[in-house]
Write a protein that holds these residues in place. Structure first.
Motif, PDB file in Angstrom:
ATOM      1  N   GLN A   1      -2.144   1.788  -1.672  1.00  0.00           N
ATOM      2  CA  GLN A   1      -0.788   2.138  -2.100  1.00  0.00           C
ATOM      3  C   GLN A   1      -0.125   0.906  -2.692  1.00  0.00           C
ATOM      4  O   GLN A   1      -0.349  -0.214  -2.244  1.00  0.00           O
ATOM      5  CB  GLN A   1       0.044   2.658  -0.916  1.00  0.00           C
ATOM      6  N   TYR A   2       0.678   1.131  -3.723  1.00  0.00           N
ATOM      7  CA  TYR A   2       1.493   0.033  -4.252  1.00  0.00           C
ATOM      8  C   TYR A   2       2.888   0.561  -4.532  1.00  0.00           C
ATOM      9  O   TYR A   2       3.093   1.748  -4.778  1.00  0.00           O
ATOM     10  CB  TYR A   2       0.872  -0.604  -5.498  1.00  0.00           C
TER      11      TYR A   2
ATOM     12  N   GLN B   1      -5.292   6.067  -9.483  1.00  0.00           N
ATOM     13  CA  GLN B   1      -4.430   7.086  -8.894  1.00  0.00           C
ATOM     14  C   GLN B   1      -5.204   8.041  -7.984  1.00  0.00           C
ATOM     15  O   GLN B   1      -4.640   8.617  -7.045  1.00  0.00           O
ATOM     16  CB  GLN B   1      -3.716   7.871 -10.001  1.00  0.00           C
TER      17      GLN B   1
ATOM     18  N   ASN C   1      -4.831   6.364  -4.740  1.00  0.00           N
ATOM     19  CA  ASN C   1      -3.487   5.916  -4.400  1.00  0.00           C
ATOM     20  C   ASN C   1      -2.744   6.952  -3.564  1.00  0.00           C
ATOM     21  O   ASN C   1      -2.723   8.136  -3.902  1.00  0.00           O
ATOM     22  CB  ASN C   1      -2.708   5.620  -5.688  1.00  0.00           C
ATOM     23  N   VAL C   2      -2.114   6.497  -2.480  1.00  0.00           N
ATOM     24  CA  VAL C   2      -1.357   7.393  -1.602  1.00  0.00           C
ATOM     25  C   VAL C   2      -0.145   7.964  -2.327  1.00  0.00           C
ATOM     26  O   VAL C   2       0.190   9.134  -2.169  1.00  0.00           O
ATOM     27  CB  VAL C   2      -0.912   6.652  -0.326  1.00  0.00           C
TER      28      VAL C   2
ATOM     29  N   SER D   1       6.152   4.134  -3.372  1.00  0.00           N
ATOM     30  CA  SER D   1       6.936   3.554  -2.277  1.00  0.00           C
ATOM     31  C   SER D   1       8.028   2.709  -2.898  1.00  0.00           C
ATOM     32  O   SER D   1       7.751   1.819  -3.699  1.00  0.00           O
ATOM     33  CB  SER D   1       6.054   2.684  -1.376  1.00  0.00           C
TER      34      SER D   1
ATOM     35  N   LEU E   1       5.097  -1.530   3.167  1.00  0.00           N
ATOM     36  CA  LEU E   1       3.647  -1.355   3.093  1.00  0.00           C
ATOM     37  C   LEU E   1       2.898  -2.268   4.062  1.00  0.00           C
ATOM     38  O   LEU E   1       1.815  -1.933   4.521  1.00  0.00           O
ATOM     39  CB  LEU E   1       3.167  -1.607   1.664  1.00  0.00           C
TER      40      LEU E   1
ATOM     41  N   LEU F   1      -3.237   2.084   5.795  1.00  0.00           N
ATOM     42  CA  LEU F   1      -3.708   1.671   4.473  1.00  0.00           C
ATOM     43  C   LEU F   1      -4.701   0.530   4.665  1.00  0.00           C
ATOM     44  O   LEU F   1      -4.610  -0.223   5.642  1.00  0.00           O
ATOM     45  CB  LEU F   1      -2.548   1.179   3.604  1.00  0.00           C
TER      46      LEU F   1
ATOM     47  N   ALA G   1      -2.812  -2.895  -0.159  1.00  0.00           N
ATOM     48  CA  ALA G   1      -1.504  -2.633  -0.779  1.00  0.00           C
ATOM     49  C   ALA G   1      -1.075  -3.882  -1.533  1.00  0.00           C
ATOM     50  O   ALA G   1      -1.697  -4.942  -1.405  1.00  0.00           O
ATOM     51  CB  ALA G   1      -0.461  -2.259   0.265  1.00  0.00           C
TER      52      ALA G   1
END
Length: 353
Positions: A170-171, A205, A208-209, A212, A218, A227, A230
């Motif tokens: 995730q970013y 993607q 990717n969660v 945010s 994160l 995760l 991140a």
């Protein structure tokens, strides 16, 4: 890698951070109290347990001046947007945010000229030529990973496309969070342009969660293993790692290339039409005092913005080791500021964001 003076040099929602002490209009406004100063800031400098650079800085400032600090925290873009919405009824006195959002705030007329005491010791690249903002903490972009779940840190962007990372990456959101915007900037540099960077982020993607608004949120997710990877930045991530033992820092490279990063300073400016301009000036001066700047590494896990402050504490030594072998490039922030909307739109198109 050479780091001369470690140069060039990212949480609760603002409404919660204010805890009802500040409203958009009417009674209860900060403007009704002469002994306060209100800070709108990107997250990262306030500790999860009240042990961050801001925590010490604000306590010392309040003790020395008798001026209460009221603090609002969010993503870099979020804070600029809030200040812009309040332009006709200004609530903030000091704005602290990452590039290119400090340039965006300046371009929107949200900042007034003020060079804090000590600004002459800040490198020219880390402050506005017209005196509207000055870096107060130098910093670098980076990624984090869970040291318990991953036996060793990833090394390349390409590794993150592996199916093993599905739902574990995730970013933070480009255009909203400074560090999220930095993901796009670094990808464009490493992949050699906007198009290949967006193609890569489109592929990522699948793992990717999702978005945010805050990069700071994160870190705990990575530490708990929710995760595995991140985005973050060196200052915030190192500070979080003191209480989150599973956090490790790394810098993505292209396959076959070298790891890279770039400076992401926390830059502060005096807000135009600030209800407490003089108190804002005092706080900006205080941020750049030698004592406060010596605490940047020791307490905050970052790099002093002043060239004449040479940190030698254990954290400063550890940070130098973290940066060893990482190639530093210099973005053209003014150019990025003018193209930011286009880059964010391209990212949304590529990822469905």
């Amino acid at each position: 890698m050479s780091l001369p003076h470690l140069k060039p040099l990212a949480a609760t929602l603002g409404a919660l951070a204010l805890a009802g002490s500040l409203t958009a209009c009417g009674g209860g406004s900060a403007a009704s109290d002469a002994d306060v100063v209100t800070v709108y800031s990107a997250d990262g400098l306030k500790g999860e347990s009240g042990d961050g650079w801001y925590d010490r800085l604000f306590a010392d400032f309040e003790k020395e001046t008798g001026i209460e600090v009221r603090y609002v925290e969010g993503g870099s873009g979020e804070m600029v947007q809030r200040a812009a919405r309040e332009k006709n009824n200004t609530q903030a006195d000091v704005l602290v945010t990452l590039p290119p959002f400090i340039q965006q705030a300046d371009g929107k007329g949200l900042l007034q000229k003020y060079a804090p005491a000590g600004a002459d010791q800040v490198n020219g690249a880390d402050k506005a030529a017209d005196g509207t903002w000055t870096s107060v903490v130098n910093n670098y972009f980076g990624f984090i990973y869970n040291k318990k779940e991953l036996k060793q840190a990833p090394t390349t962007w390409e590794e993150l496309l592996d199916g093993a990372y599905k739902g574990k990456v995730q970013y933070s959101t480009p255009g909203i969070a400074g560090d999220g915007t930095a993901v796009v900037i670094k990808a464009m540099h490493d992949f050699g342009g906007e198009k290949p960077a967006m193609e890569y982020l489109g592929k990522l993607q699948a793992n990717n969660v999702g978005p945010s608004a805050s990069t700071g949120k994160l870190g705990p997710k990575v530490d708990k293993g929710e995760l595995h990877v991140a985005n973050g930045d060196v200052q915030m991530s190192y500070a979080q790692s003191r209480t989150m033992p599973n956090l490790g820092l790394w810098f993505p490279a292209r396959e076959g290339g070298r790891p890279t990063t770039f400076a992401l300073p926390y830059a502060a400016g005096l807000v135009s039409g600030a209800p407490h301009t003089e108190n804002g000036k005092k706080l900006l001066d205080f941020m750049l005092t030698p004592e406060a700047q010596r605490q940047v590494s020791e307490i905050g896990g970052g790099f002093s913005a002043r060239q004449d402050v040479k940190a030698t504490d254990e954290t400063a030594i550890a940070l130098t080791r973290i940066m060893d072998g990482v190639e530093i490039f210099e973005p053209d922030w003014n150019d990025i500021d003018t193209r930011l909307s286009r880059y964010v739109d391209a990212w949304k198109s590529a990822t469905g964001g």
